[in-house]
Scaffold this active site. Structure first.
Site, PDB file in Angstrom:
ATOM      1  CB  SER A  45      -0.769  -0.054   1.082  1.00 60.89           C
ATOM      2  OG  SER A  45      -0.381  -0.269   2.579  1.00 60.89           O
ATOM      3  CE  LYS A 113      -0.216  -8.246   3.240  1.00 61.93           C
ATOM      4  NZ  LYS A 113      -0.708  -8.286   1.843  1.00 61.93           N
ATOM      5  CD  GLU A 182      -7.598  -5.387   1.189  1.00 58.85           C
ATOM      6  OE1 GLU A 182      -6.625  -6.048   1.419  1.00 58.85           O
ATOM      7  OE2 GLU A 182      -7.603  -4.270   0.713  1.00 58.85           O
TER       8      GLU A 182
HETATM    9  O1  KIV Z   1      -0.562  -3.631   1.589  1.00 52.88           O
HETATM   10  C1  KIV Z   1      -1.349  -3.438   2.388  1.00 52.88           C
HETATM   11  O2  KIV Z   1      -1.066  -2.579   3.354  1.00 52.88           O
HETATM   12  C2  KIV Z   1      -1.947  -4.629   2.754  1.00 52.88           C
HETATM   13  C3  KIV Z   1      -2.991  -4.509   4.046  1.00 52.88           C
HETATM   14  C4  KIV Z   1      -4.214  -3.703   3.390  1.00 52.88           C
HETATM   15  C5  KIV Z   1      -3.558  -5.791   4.499  1.00 52.88           C
HETATM   16  O3  KIV Z   1      -1.887  -5.480   2.362  1.00 52.88           O
END
Ligand code: KIV
Length: 275
Positions: A45, A113, A182
């Site tokens: 993000s 992640k 999400e």
């Molecule tokens: O990139 C991010 O901040 C995310 C969150 C919204 C879980 O993947």
């Protein structure tokens, strides 16, 4: 003591709700760490809220590593999760493993992640087998925003809900230590949370996930280009920042800043010697 993935797993068994927050730089990471947040996500993000891109798709691994290093330097206790960006884990398992390793070796992250369920399960298994903790991410997966047709709640019909449940199970089986849900309907998040043994971490996924994650710029009211419905602004720092900058402009133009306390002096004799 730094949080471990076992600490996060135990929170689910103890029915103890927890938070994850994003951070993208050293100073913010320090504040988040000092506030007692167990999990920090260096989310892609950052593409929107830090780098000004329209989506997460342009974010590169070099940009992610740069920010991950800064965040890790700002932490003592939080477990830092680095987000594998678009197309750094889909081309081949070997590439995914190499890129996950870069987050650990170069970035100093403690876990990675990646987005997707069944389709990435084998990749997750191989990364976990190498000793790298993996967090999954299903539901609205922003790297597939064009395929999904926008920021829409996922899993609303039976087939889609079953797919999400299977995705969560596949990630659990593959050894992921937690999974982000999400934009998933609250009832479905609750069901997934009950059906899998790994902690679920919700964003726009209702109150029944084991944990919650928010983008820090949303929570602090720093980013107004797009404020998602699921975001809560606990403060509107953008107002404070604008007003502080305005005060600075006023004081400088009025000759009030800098004052003597913000300035230094030199020996008058030396000054007198200068021509
Ligand atoms: O990139 C991010 O901040 C995310 C969150 C919204 C879980 O993947």
């Amino acid at each position: 003591m730094r949080t471990t993935i076992n600490d996060i797993r135990k929170k689910k068994s103890a029915a103890e709700k927890f938070v994850m927050l994003t951070a993208y730089d050293y100073s913010t990471a320090r504040l988040v760490d000092e506030s007692g947040v167990p999990l920090i996500l260096v989310g892609d993000s950052l593409g929107m809220v830090v780098l000004g891109y329209e989506s997460t798709i342009p974010v590169t691994i070099e940009e992610m590593l740069h920010h991950t290093k800064a965040v890790v330097r700002g932490t003592k206790n939080s477990l830092v999760v680095g987000d594998l960006p678009f197309m750094t884990y889909q081309i081949s398992t070997a590439e995914a493993m190499r890129n996950a390793a870069r987050f650990m070796q170069e970035g100093g992250a403690h876990a990675v992640k990646l987005e997707g369920g069944e389709v990435v399960a084998e990749t997750v298994r191989r990364i976990v087998d190498c000793g790298i903790p993996v967090m999954g991410h299903i539901g609205l997966t922003p790297q597939s925003i064009h395929q999904l047709g926008g920021h829409k709640v996922q899993g609303k019909d039976k087939a889609a809900a079953e797919r999400l449940l299977n995705d969560a199970r596949a990630l659990e089986q593959a050894g992921a230590f937690a999974v982000v849900l999400e934009l998933v309907p609250s009832q479905l998040s609750k069901l997934i949370t009950q059906k899998v043994s790994i902690p679920t971490i919700g964003i726009g996924a209702g109150p029944d996930c084991d944990g919650q994650v928010q983008v820090i710029s949303d929570l602090l009211g720093l980013f107004s280009d797009f404020v998602p419905r699921h975001a809560k602004q606990y403060v509107k720092l953008s107002d404070n920042i604008r007003s502080a900058i305005g005060e600075y402009i006023t004081e400088v133009t009025a000759g009030k800043f800098p004052g003597s306390q913000h300035s230094s002096n030199m020996d008058e004799e030396i000054l007198a010697d200068l021509t």
